[in-house]
Design a protein around this motif. Structure first.
Motif, short mmCIF file in Angstrom:
data_model
loop_
_atom_site.label_atom_id
_atom_site.label_comp_id
_atom_site.label_asym_id
_atom_site.label_seq_id
_atom_site.Cartn_x
_atom_site.Cartn_y
_atom_site.Cartn_z
N UNK A 41 52.75 85.38 42.62
CA UNK A 41 52.21 86.53 41.90
C UNK A 41 52.74 86.61 40.48
N UNK A 42 51.84 86.76 39.53
CA UNK A 42 52.24 86.90 38.13
C UNK A 42 52.62 85.60 37.45
N UNK A 43 52.47 84.48 38.16
CA UNK A 43 52.83 83.20 37.57
C UNK A 43 51.63 82.27 37.54
N UNK A 44 51.75 81.23 36.73
CA UNK A 44 50.68 80.24 36.66
C UNK A 44 50.75 79.31 37.88
N UNK A 45 49.61 78.72 38.18
CA UNK A 45 49.57 77.75 39.27
C UNK A 45 50.36 76.52 38.85
N UNK A 46 51.21 76.01 39.76
CA UNK A 46 52.02 74.85 39.44
C UNK A 46 51.80 73.75 40.47
N UNK A 47 51.90 72.53 39.99
CA UNK A 47 51.78 71.36 40.85
C UNK A 47 53.05 71.21 41.67
N UNK A 48 52.89 71.02 42.97
CA UNK A 48 54.04 70.88 43.86
C UNK A 48 54.27 69.42 44.23
N UNK A 49 53.22 68.75 44.70
CA UNK A 49 53.35 67.37 45.16
C UNK A 49 51.99 66.69 45.13
N UNK A 56 51.36 56.60 47.39
CA UNK A 56 52.39 56.91 46.40
C UNK A 56 52.51 58.43 46.24
N UNK A 57 53.76 58.89 46.21
CA UNK A 57 54.00 60.33 46.16
C UNK A 57 54.79 60.72 44.91
N UNK A 58 54.59 61.98 44.51
CA UNK A 58 55.36 62.57 43.43
C UNK A 58 55.60 64.03 43.76
N UNK A 59 56.75 64.54 43.31
CA UNK A 59 57.10 65.93 43.58
C UNK A 59 57.60 66.60 42.30
N UNK A 60 57.35 67.90 42.20
CA UNK A 60 57.99 68.64 41.13
C UNK A 60 59.48 68.73 41.46
N UNK A 61 60.30 68.80 40.43
CA UNK A 61 61.75 68.71 40.63
C UNK A 61 62.28 69.76 41.60
N UNK A 62 61.71 70.95 41.57
CA UNK A 62 62.25 72.05 42.35
C UNK A 62 62.10 71.87 43.86
N UNK A 63 61.25 70.93 44.31
CA UNK A 63 61.04 70.75 45.75
C UNK A 63 61.47 69.38 46.24
N UNK A 64 62.00 68.56 45.36
CA UNK A 64 62.44 67.23 45.78
C UNK A 64 63.53 67.34 46.83
N UNK A 65 63.37 66.60 47.90
CA UNK A 65 64.33 66.65 48.99
C UNK A 65 64.11 67.80 49.95
N UNK A 79 45.83 65.94 54.67
CA UNK A 79 47.09 65.87 53.94
C UNK A 79 47.99 66.98 54.44
N UNK A 80 49.27 66.67 54.58
CA UNK A 80 50.23 67.62 55.08
C UNK A 80 51.31 67.88 54.04
N UNK A 81 51.87 69.08 54.08
CA UNK A 81 53.03 69.40 53.28
C UNK A 81 54.08 70.00 54.21
N UNK A 82 55.10 69.20 54.50
CA UNK A 82 56.20 69.68 55.32
C UNK A 82 57.21 70.36 54.41
N UNK A 83 57.46 71.63 54.68
CA UNK A 83 58.35 72.42 53.82
C UNK A 83 59.55 72.86 54.65
N UNK A 84 60.72 72.40 54.25
CA UNK A 84 61.96 72.73 54.95
C UNK A 84 62.88 73.56 54.07
N UNK A 85 63.85 74.19 54.70
CA UNK A 85 64.85 74.98 53.97
C UNK A 85 64.19 75.93 52.99
N UNK A 86 63.20 76.64 53.47
CA UNK A 86 62.41 77.51 52.58
C UNK A 86 63.24 78.64 52.01
N UNK A 87 62.91 78.97 50.76
CA UNK A 87 63.62 80.03 50.02
C UNK A 87 62.60 81.10 49.62
N UNK A 88 63.07 82.30 49.34
CA UNK A 88 62.14 83.34 48.90
C UNK A 88 61.32 82.92 47.68
#
Length: 120
Positions: A41-49, A56-65, A79-88
């Motif tokens: 909310x209130x932010x621009x759309x950002x590329x995650x992965x 071949x894969x690429x990730x934005x720095x904030x979600x690497x690992x 296509x799947x996106x496995x998201x671990x250790x989720x933060x607010x």
């Protein structure tokens, strides 16, 4: 025309995991790139992965690992996106994107979005 249908969003506690899925159908060209974007909310759309048809894969720095993108190149081309250790701060609407280039023309298709909320 390519149709994308996302699923897997929801409410999860901090530290939890979710797996998003995006199934594609329609005029899928063999060579393509699939991606996940997110928009808080209130932010621009950002590329995650991103993941190419060659894997071949690429990730934005904030979600690497933390996040992993994979794809299943069967007819459903999911296509799947496995998201671990989720933060607010991972709370956002997540959108699937399909990009292909045919005859020198770029085509982009979007899913309807799926909401991910990370909260205790």
């Amino acid at each position: 025309q390519v149709r994308l249908v996302e699923s897997g969003g929801g409410l999860v506690q901090p530290g939890g995991s979710l797996r998003l899925a995006c199934a594609a159908s329609g005029g899928i060209f063999q060579i393509n790139t699939r991606a996940w974007y997110r928009q808080a909310p209130g932010k621009e759309r950002e590329l995650v992965a991103t993941i190419t048809s060659g894997g071949n894969t690429n990730y934005t720095d904030s979600v690497k690992g933390q996040f992993t993108i994979t794809r299943d190149n069967t007819r459903s081309a999911t296509v799947y996106l496995q998201m671990n250790s989720l933060k607010p701060e991972d709370t956002a609407a997540y959108y699937c994107n399909h990009h292909q280039r045919i005859g020198g023309v770029d085509y982009d298709y979007w899913g309807q979005g799926t909401q991910v909320t990370v909260s205790s």
